[in-house]
Scaffold this active site. Structure first.
Site, PDB file in Angstrom:
ATOM      1  N   ASP A 131      47.158 -60.985  32.696  1.00 40.19           N
ATOM      2  CA  ASP A 131      45.954 -61.273  31.929  1.00 40.19           C
ATOM      3  C   ASP A 131      46.321 -62.146  30.735  1.00 40.19           C
ATOM      4  OD1 ASP A 131      43.199 -61.077  31.605  1.00 40.19           O
ATOM      5  OD2 ASP A 131      43.379 -59.485  30.133  1.00 40.19           O
ATOM      6  N   HIS A 138      37.395 -65.713  20.913  1.00 38.40           N
ATOM      7  CA  HIS A 138      37.684 -64.271  20.931  1.00 38.40           C
ATOM      8  C   HIS A 138      38.953 -63.982  20.142  1.00 38.40           C
ATOM      9  CE1 HIS A 138      38.155 -60.171  22.426  1.00 38.40           C
ATOM     10  NE2 HIS A 138      39.395 -60.473  22.776  1.00 38.40           N
ATOM     11  N   GLU A 203      35.441 -56.614  28.500  1.00 35.56           N
ATOM     12  CA  GLU A 203      35.852 -57.973  28.179  1.00 35.56           C
ATOM     13  C   GLU A 203      35.380 -58.894  29.302  1.00 35.56           C
ATOM     14  OE1 GLU A 203      39.984 -58.367  27.230  1.00 35.56           O
ATOM     15  OE2 GLU A 203      39.749 -57.328  25.307  1.00 35.56           O
ATOM     16  N   GLU A 205      35.571 -61.905  31.510  1.00 35.50           N
ATOM     17  CA  GLU A 205      36.643 -62.806  31.921  1.00 35.50           C
ATOM     18  C   GLU A 205      36.354 -63.406  33.296  1.00 35.50           C
ATOM     19  OE1 GLU A 205      40.669 -61.632  31.440  1.00 35.50           O
ATOM     20  OE2 GLU A 205      40.238 -60.135  29.890  1.00 35.50           O
ATOM     21  N   ASP A 237      38.008 -56.780  31.990  1.00 32.02           N
ATOM     22  CA  ASP A 237      39.254 -56.156  31.554  1.00 32.02           C
ATOM     23  C   ASP A 237      38.914 -55.069  30.536  1.00 32.02           C
ATOM     24  OD1 ASP A 237      42.007 -55.750  31.059  1.00 32.02           O
ATOM     25  OD2 ASP A 237      41.928 -57.103  29.343  1.00 32.02           O
ATOM     26  N   ARG A 241      39.961 -49.767  22.502  1.00 29.71           N
ATOM     27  CA  ARG A 241      40.364 -50.435  21.268  1.00 29.71           C
ATOM     28  C   ARG A 241      41.122 -49.515  20.317  1.00 29.71           C
ATOM     29  NH1 ARG A 241      40.065 -55.588  22.913  1.00 29.71           N
ATOM     30  NH2 ARG A 241      37.937 -56.213  23.513  1.00 29.71           N
ATOM     31  N   GLN A 244      44.571 -49.166  21.684  1.00 30.84           N
ATOM     32  CA  GLN A 244      45.221 -50.466  21.536  1.00 30.84           C
ATOM     33  C   GLN A 244      45.698 -50.704  20.099  1.00 30.84           C
ATOM     34  OE1 GLN A 244      42.687 -53.695  22.731  1.00 30.84           O
ATOM     35  NE2 GLN A 244      44.256 -55.255  22.500  1.00 30.84           N
ATOM     36  N   LYS A 257      44.921 -50.807  28.327  1.00 27.20           N
ATOM     37  CA  LYS A 257      44.438 -51.777  29.310  1.00 27.20           C
ATOM     38  C   LYS A 257      44.654 -51.342  30.761  1.00 27.20           C
ATOM     39  CE  LYS A 257      43.452 -55.363  26.498  1.00 27.20           C
ATOM     40  NZ  LYS A 257      42.220 -56.178  26.529  1.00 27.20           N
ATOM     41  N   THR A 261      40.559 -52.201  35.719  1.00 25.89           N
ATOM     42  CA  THR A 261      40.054 -53.572  35.681  1.00 25.89           C
ATOM     43  C   THR A 261      39.095 -53.718  36.851  1.00 25.89           C
ATOM     44  OG1 THR A 261      42.127 -54.405  34.744  1.00 25.89           O
ATOM     45  CG2 THR A 261      40.659 -56.026  35.761  1.00 25.89           C
ATOM     46  N   GLU A 378      33.707 -57.658  19.103  1.00 26.73           N
ATOM     47  CA  GLU A 378      33.215 -58.768  18.295  1.00 26.73           C
ATOM     48  C   GLU A 378      31.768 -58.540  17.850  1.00 26.73           C
ATOM     49  OE1 GLU A 378      34.735 -62.694  20.224  1.00 26.73           O
ATOM     50  OE2 GLU A 378      34.831 -61.118  21.751  1.00 26.73           O
TER      51      GLU A 378
END
Length: 431
Positions: A131, A138, A203, A205, A237, A241, A244, A257, A261, A378
């Site tokens: 990834d 972002h 996310e 993607e 993905d 948070r 992370q 992560k 997925t 975000e």
């Protein structure tokens, strides 16, 4: 290579295909499906139906023999994607001729299965997964939350940043994603504790499926890198948070992560995407040019993709009330700082080998404006601003029962738009 299969006036005899938002005859994406009591096998989407090419193989003989041999009895697209691109192109031409010639209606009816009767599977057995972090908006938005004075680290404009993901937890659209647990640290405490993630995020993607084979030790030059991308899909993905934030230094993502997925089931082939290749946006003044191994004039002129991607959310309460998912954001693939070919060239510059079944994620694709963000991190400003949904519900991060839906469309003047299908999954409670 743009050819007759991209003709916007081309019409299929399959009912509803000409007006289908995603899968007109100009698309013909590849996937793996099964029906009740049958094994998974290759399918081709056309309108609201799935064509079983093996069932019409006698009508395709002499036009796509190598591809037909590769999919015969195969439960994944790996054997087909191991072939050179010419084999996929021959199959595409043969199927296009079949579905646009009314003389074949009677012979093909039994090979057309309503999509509603099909179960979709992962299109390829995922050999490996990387990834990237190629969405500069972002990267800047998230960086500003973590490092307000230095959002982008010095290497970002020089190197396509990426990490090695977890292939075994990739799942096809339509299932559940289990809320993960891990070490969490409260902001006012230096001591972590194990618990369920409360800052679960999506996310937005694109996934790039690799075709062919490169040998270990042999870099793929930028001028040939685009030919190694057999097709693409939508990719979510999922990210925890809070996990992370504690684990990512010094080596980057791990448990935040690798728990899941989600990818869309249909592979939009490189051949179908030919009309939607556009110039890579110019870098802002002051940004360095790509290093020579990442810099190719042809790739800069036509290496980006004209794709629009929407992300929508539906809560359990909305679902129970019959309310459709509400769109949270809309972004464009041209917001990526690096082209797909540059990702391949960088991935292999050290001699890393790539083969059919490898999957590359683009990284979160966000635009510059709030309504073009590709993650809740975000949109909610790191959880400090609530997003109001229909019925008065609010979200900063995902709750159990929330359903996230990605959709995508390729558009180009003078050509028939094609869709990427759906990438959909629902958050399930932690065990």
């Amino acid at each position: 290579m743009i050819d007759h299969t991209h003709d916007p006036a081309a019409s299929s005899w399959v009912e509803g295909a000409d007006t289908h938002a995603d899968f007109p005859v100009q698309n013909l994406p590849l996937g793996v499906f099964s029906t009740a009591g049958t094994a998974p096998r290759t399918g081709i989407a056309i309108g609201d139906h799935v064509l079983d090419p093996s069932a019409v193989a006698p009508l395709l003989r002499g036009k796509g023999d190598a591809a037909l041999a590769a999919i015969d009895g195969a439960r994944t697209l790996n054997p087909l994607f191991a072939l050179e691109p010419a084999a996929r192109r021959e199959l595409r031409h043969a199927v296009f001729a079949l579905l646009t010639d009314k003389d074949h209606v009677a012979q093909c009816q039994a090979a057309l299965i309503p999509a509603a009767q099909c179960t979709m599977h992962l299109p390829l057995a995922v050999r490996d997964y990387t990834d990237f972090y190629a969405g500069i908006h972002h990267a800047r938005n998230v960086g500003s939350l973590l490092r307000p004075d230095n959002p982008l680290l010095p290497n970002y404009r020089y190197i396509p940043v990426g990490y090695h993901g977890r292939a075994s937890s990739i799942r096809v659209s339509g299932g559940e994603v289990r809320r993960p647990s891990g070490q969490l640290r409260a902001p006012d405490s230096g001591v972590p504790a194990v618990g369920q993630s409360r800052r679960l995020d999506y996310e937005v993607e694109i996934g790039f499926w690799i075709g062919g084979q490169s040998e270990l030790g042999d870099p793929v030059p930028i001028g040939r890198a685009a030919s190694r991308i057999a097709g693409l899909c939508l990719l979510n993905d999922w990210s925890a948070r809070d996990i992370q934030a504690w684990e990512y230094q010094p080596l980057g993502p791990f448990l935040a992560k690798n728990f899941g997925t989600t990818v869309s089931p249909w592979v939009i082939t490189a051949e179908a995407l030919a009309p939607f290749r556009v110039a890579q946006p110019h870098r802002p003044d002051g940004d360095p040019s790509p290093l020579p191994y990442l810099n190719d004039e042809g790739d800069q002129q036509a290496g980006a993709l004209a794709l629009r991607i929407d992300v929508s959310l539906r809560t359990r309460k909305m679902r129970d009330a019959g309310i459709e998912p509400v769109r949270l954001g809309r972004t464009e693939a041209t917001n990526l700082y690096w082209t797909p070919a540059q990702l391949v060239a960088h991935h292999t510059v050290n001699g890393c080998d790539l083969a059919a079944g490898d999957l590359l994620g683009s990284g979160t694709i966000s635009g510059a404006e709030d309504d073009a963000y590709g993650s809740l991190m975000e949109m909610s400003r790191g959880g400090t601003r609530s997003i109001t949904l229909p019925g008065g519900e609010t979200r900063t991060f995902l709750e159990d029962g929330d359903e996230v839906v990605l959709t995508g469309t390729a558009n180009s003047n003078g050509f028939r738009s094609i869709g990427l299908g759906e990438c959909r999954a629902t958050i399930a409670p932690a065990r």
